[in-house]
Design a protein around this motif. Structure first.
Motif, short mmCIF file in Angstrom:
data_model
loop_
_atom_site.label_atom_id
_atom_site.label_comp_id
_atom_site.label_asym_id
_atom_site.label_seq_id
_atom_site.Cartn_x
_atom_site.Cartn_y
_atom_site.Cartn_z
N ASP A 122 59.44 31.81 5.94
CA ASP A 122 58.35 31.04 5.34
C ASP A 122 58.20 31.58 3.93
O ASP A 122 57.81 32.74 3.73
CB ASP A 122 57.09 31.30 6.20
CG ASP A 122 55.79 30.69 5.64
OD1 ASP A 122 55.64 30.62 4.41
OD2 ASP A 122 54.93 30.33 6.47
N SER A 125 55.75 28.25 -0.47
CA SER A 125 54.44 27.85 0.08
C SER A 125 53.31 27.78 -0.94
O SER A 125 52.26 28.40 -0.76
CB SER A 125 54.05 28.80 1.22
OG SER A 125 55.10 28.91 2.14
N PRO A 126 53.51 27.03 -2.03
CA PRO A 126 52.44 26.90 -3.02
C PRO A 126 51.33 25.98 -2.52
O PRO A 126 51.48 25.33 -1.49
CB PRO A 126 53.15 26.26 -4.22
CG PRO A 126 54.26 25.48 -3.61
CD PRO A 126 54.69 26.24 -2.39
N HIS A 136 53.82 32.48 -6.85
CA HIS A 136 54.67 31.72 -5.94
C HIS A 136 56.14 31.82 -6.35
O HIS A 136 57.03 31.62 -5.54
CB HIS A 136 54.21 30.27 -5.86
CG HIS A 136 52.88 30.14 -5.17
ND1 HIS A 136 51.75 29.76 -5.84
CD2 HIS A 136 52.51 30.38 -3.90
CE1 HIS A 136 50.73 29.77 -4.99
NE2 HIS A 136 51.16 30.14 -3.81
N HIS A 162 55.68 26.28 3.61
CA HIS A 162 54.40 26.08 4.28
C HIS A 162 53.33 25.74 3.23
O HIS A 162 52.47 26.56 2.88
CB HIS A 162 54.05 27.38 5.02
CG HIS A 162 52.86 27.32 5.93
ND1 HIS A 162 52.89 26.80 7.19
CD2 HIS A 162 51.59 27.78 5.76
CE1 HIS A 162 51.71 26.94 7.77
NE2 HIS A 162 50.90 27.52 6.91
N GLY A 164 50.28 24.67 1.03
CA GLY A 164 48.83 24.65 1.25
C GLY A 164 48.35 23.24 0.93
O GLY A 164 47.98 22.94 -0.20
N TYR A 334 57.47 36.11 6.82
CA TYR A 334 56.53 35.49 5.87
C TYR A 334 56.64 36.22 4.54
O TYR A 334 56.29 37.40 4.46
CB TYR A 334 55.10 35.60 6.38
CG TYR A 334 54.87 34.89 7.70
CD1 TYR A 334 55.18 35.52 8.90
CD2 TYR A 334 54.34 33.61 7.73
CE1 TYR A 334 54.96 34.88 10.11
CE2 TYR A 334 54.12 32.95 8.95
CZ TYR A 334 54.44 33.59 10.13
OH TYR A 334 54.23 32.96 11.32
N VAL A 336 55.01 36.67 1.48
CA VAL A 336 53.70 36.41 0.87
C VAL A 336 53.20 37.69 0.21
O VAL A 336 53.46 38.80 0.70
CB VAL A 336 52.69 35.94 1.95
CG1 VAL A 336 51.37 35.54 1.32
CG2 VAL A 336 53.25 34.78 2.78
N GLN A 340 47.80 39.54 0.93
CA GLN A 340 47.51 38.95 2.25
C GLN A 340 47.91 39.86 3.41
O GLN A 340 48.05 39.40 4.55
CB GLN A 340 48.18 37.57 2.36
CG GLN A 340 47.55 36.56 1.41
CD GLN A 340 47.97 35.13 1.68
OE1 GLN A 340 48.29 34.76 2.81
NE2 GLN A 340 47.99 34.31 0.64
N HIS A 343 45.50 39.55 6.34
CA HIS A 343 45.62 38.26 7.04
C HIS A 343 46.76 38.31 8.06
O HIS A 343 46.58 37.92 9.22
CB HIS A 343 45.87 37.14 6.02
CG HIS A 343 46.35 35.86 6.63
ND1 HIS A 343 45.53 35.03 7.36
CD2 HIS A 343 47.58 35.29 6.66
CE1 HIS A 343 46.23 33.99 7.81
NE2 HIS A 343 47.47 34.12 7.40
N PHE A 344 47.91 38.80 7.65
CA PHE A 344 49.03 38.80 8.59
C PHE A 344 48.86 39.83 9.70
O PHE A 344 49.25 39.59 10.84
CB PHE A 344 50.36 38.95 7.84
CG PHE A 344 50.73 37.68 7.13
CD1 PHE A 344 51.17 36.58 7.85
CD2 PHE A 344 50.58 37.56 5.76
CE1 PHE A 344 51.47 35.38 7.21
CE2 PHE A 344 50.87 36.37 5.11
CZ PHE A 344 51.32 35.28 5.84
N1 ARG Z 1 49.64 28.78 0.43
C1 ARG Z 1 49.36 30.16 0.60
C2 ARG Z 1 48.94 30.77 -0.72
O1 ARG Z 1 49.32 30.29 -1.75
C3 ARG Z 1 50.56 30.94 1.10
C4 ARG Z 1 51.03 30.54 2.46
C5 ARG Z 1 51.95 31.56 3.05
N2 ARG Z 1 52.43 31.20 4.35
C6 ARG Z 1 51.69 31.26 5.47
N3 ARG Z 1 52.26 30.85 6.59
N4 ARG Z 1 50.48 31.70 5.47
O2 ARG Z 1 48.22 31.75 -0.72
#
Ligand code: ARG
Length: 576
Positions: A122, A125-126, A136, A162, A164, A334, A336, A340, A343-344
């Motif tokens: 993953d 994911s913008p 990103h 993924h 947003g 992931y 990221v 975060q 979060h994970f």
């Molecule tokens: N769209 C989210 C952001 O810009 C990142 C997503 C990452 N992927 C996920 N599965 N949470 O912060």
């Protein structure tokens, strides 16, 4: 084990000489920092107690008891102080290496360790309706490169973007569009700019008057309830963004297997909530549903808000189940930012509490921040740094450099695009991903030092040597038996061969650690050693056989540089 080239026969010989077991040798043997000390070293300290002898004596006795005939490719094994050092026969080492590069070509360094295994990545994911920022970019280039690296090792990679594409921000944007839509141009050639203006204006007003936020929420609720107008606007905003993102992905050479963003999980979250209820994990807290993780030192995860709107974590839980059911992954990664981390941790913890054994196969691959020195970027679009502007500036600057360095180059525009974009990507992958870095044009674009342009330039340089030789009727040796080892019997050639030899190991490590910088460093090492070799020795000399062997080495260098650059997601122009 430090090195693939530690084969079983060598381990066997050492094991017998020392009277220890195979595992002990494999876990103890190391590659000396100074290769004058041998290609492998086995420290004997740890045996001293058991054998009641000084380590140096143990090493000496072992070396005395070695068999007359050493394993193929080993020149000698010597006791040096407390170490037992193995020296490879440089000729057969060079021979094996060049033979492998000749045979495998651009597959040199690949393997099949991952065959039959699927890895979900993953990355990128913008967020829709927001600019594609440099944060990103990191996710995109790191994820893309790791996918290449794993793929090269036989893994099947599923690349997921993924997006947003769901959340209250869409409600806000709708309100802003309804209010001031005629003030911005969403159909022109910079529609994202228009969306951003709407966004900025909305936030300014909402700061003073919170009733704007209420209206935003109302519109988001409409969207969730399937209101036609809300859906139409959402779809349109999404299209605008996707078009912009596509342009960027094309420039970066990045593709995905799935573009299922957050909205895709809208109908898949009920099941998550059910599962949580079945396991008694949900708690009420001020009208919202949460999973309490205090016991594990984590803040509570918000699963469902009082207004029924579901949240980022809930979507990620639904997505994890979906990925597990759809792909039966070996790993679910992931890419990221480290912002975060929590979060994970929460999401994976909840999966674990739900009793999913595959929770342990989910991994967050974090990375640090890129920052910009003040006033470094043109401020045409305000405070946000648009990735596209960064790429454009890089290309422009490279174009200027090339027009000075190589005014005769035919396809300058194409090469400037490749080198400009490649410079940014390469730089992003130069250091450990967890490190923050600061944007600095001079560092990123210089044709010397640890940069993409340097690596690309080196590749082009060695290709051009091969082309020139060909014009003179000279081609690299094509079979190993023709090699003239005298042509490679010098310090520069030896350290170059060593750098080439380490390349496959670095790829393997990069795959294990999700760390493309190991490939970047290996590419830089090869380029550096190759340039040193080239500066010290003529490739095209009177003696044809010597030339052809050195050309084979040049061919090996160009092959490896190209493979490395390709794994990083960077182009390797033939000329620049
Ligand atoms: N769209 C989210 C952001 O810009 C990142 C997503 C990452 N992927 C996920 N599965 N949470 O912060």
């Amino acid at each position: 084990m430090p090195n693939e080239s530690v084969n079983d026969t060598i381990v066997d010989v050492l094991r017998t000489a020392l009277g220890v077991d195979k595992d002990w040798v494999e876990s103890t043997i190391e590659v000396p920092g100074d290769r004058k000390m041998g290609d492998l070293a086995l420290p004997c300290f740890k045996l001293a107690k058991e054998k009641r002898k000084a380590p140096a004596q143990i090493a000496k006795e072992a070396s005395d008891s070695l068999p007359q005939e050493l394993p193929k490719g080993v020149d000698r094994i010597e006791a040096v102080g407390p170490y037992l050092n193995v020296f490879f026969d440089p000729k057969s080492q060079a021979r094996d290496l060049l033979e492998s590069i000749l045979e495998n070509g651009d597959r040199f360094g690949s393997s099949a360790v991952g065959s039959g295994k699927k890895v979900v990545l993953d990355f990128s994911s913008p967020n829709i309706a927001k600019p594609f920022g440099v944060g990103h970019l990191r996710s995109t280039v790191i994820g893309h490169s790791v996918a290449n690296i794993l793929n090269f090792q036989g893994y099947e990679c599923i690349r997921i973007n993924h997006f947003g594409d769901w959340g209250t921000q869409f409600g806000k944007l709708m309100v802003a569009y309804i209010e001031w839509g005629d003030e911005v141009d969403l159909e022109g050639n910079d529609p994202i700019q228009g969306l951003l203006q709407l966004y900025v204006k909305f936030h300014k007003l909402a700061e003073e008057d919170p009733s704007w936020d209420d209206r935003g929420r109302e519109w988001f609720k409409k969207l969730e309830d399937g209101d036609e107008e809300a859906l139409r606007l959402w779809t349109w905003f999404k299209e605008i963004s996707l078009k912009e993102f596509d342009r960027i992905y094309t420039r970066l050479g990045v593709e995905f297997d799935s573009y299922s963003g957050e909205a895709f999980y809208n109908d898949k979250m009920v099941r998550v909530i059910q599962r949580l209820e079945e396991k008694n994990l949900l708690e009420e807290s001020r009208g919202a549903k949460i999973v309490d993780l205090e016991e594990y030192g984590l803040t509570p995860v918000l699963i469902q808000r009082s207004d029924d709107a579901t949240l980022y974590a809930t979507r990620d839980l639904a997505a994890a189940y979906y990925r597990h059911d759809t792909y039966e992954f070996h790993k679910n990664l992931y890419f990221v930012a480290s912002a975060q981390n929590d979060h994970f941790k929460q999401v994976f913890k909840v999966l674990e509490l739900l009793g999913e054994p595959w929770a342990k196969d989910c991994e967050h691959v974090p990375f640090g921040l890129i920052s910009f020195a003040d006033g470094m970027m043109s401020t045409r679009r305000g405070k946000v740094v648009f990735l596209e502007d960064v790429l454009d500036q890089a290309v422009e600057r490279v174009d200027k450099i090339i027009s000075e360095k190589n005014p005769a180059l035919n396809n300058r525009a194409e090469v400037a695009e490749q080198v400009g974009v490649g410079a940014i990507v390469f730089y992003d992958l130069t250091r450990r991903r967890i490190k923050d870095w600061t944007f600095d044009w001079d560092r990123i674009l210089t044709f010397e030092g640890e940069t993409g342009p340097y690596a690309m330039y080196s590749h082009a340089r060695f290709r051009s040597i091969l082309r020139k030789a060909k014009q003179r009727g000279l081609e690299p040796h094509t079979t190993i038996d023709e090699i003239q080892f005298d042509a490679l019997d010098n310090d520069e050639a030896k350290s170059l061969l060593q750098a080439l030899e380490e390349f496959p190991d670095q790829i393997r490590r990069a795959g294990e650690q999700y760390e493309p910088s190991l490939v970047t460093q290996s590419v830089l090492e090869v380029a550096d050693k190759a340039n040193k070799f080239y500066n010290a020795h003529h490739v095209l000399v009177d003696e044809e056989d010597i030339s052809r062997t050195r050309l084979l080495l040049v061919h090996a260098v160009a092959t490896v540089l190209k493979t490395g650059l390709t794994l990083l997601g960077v182009a390797a122009p033939e000329e620049m």
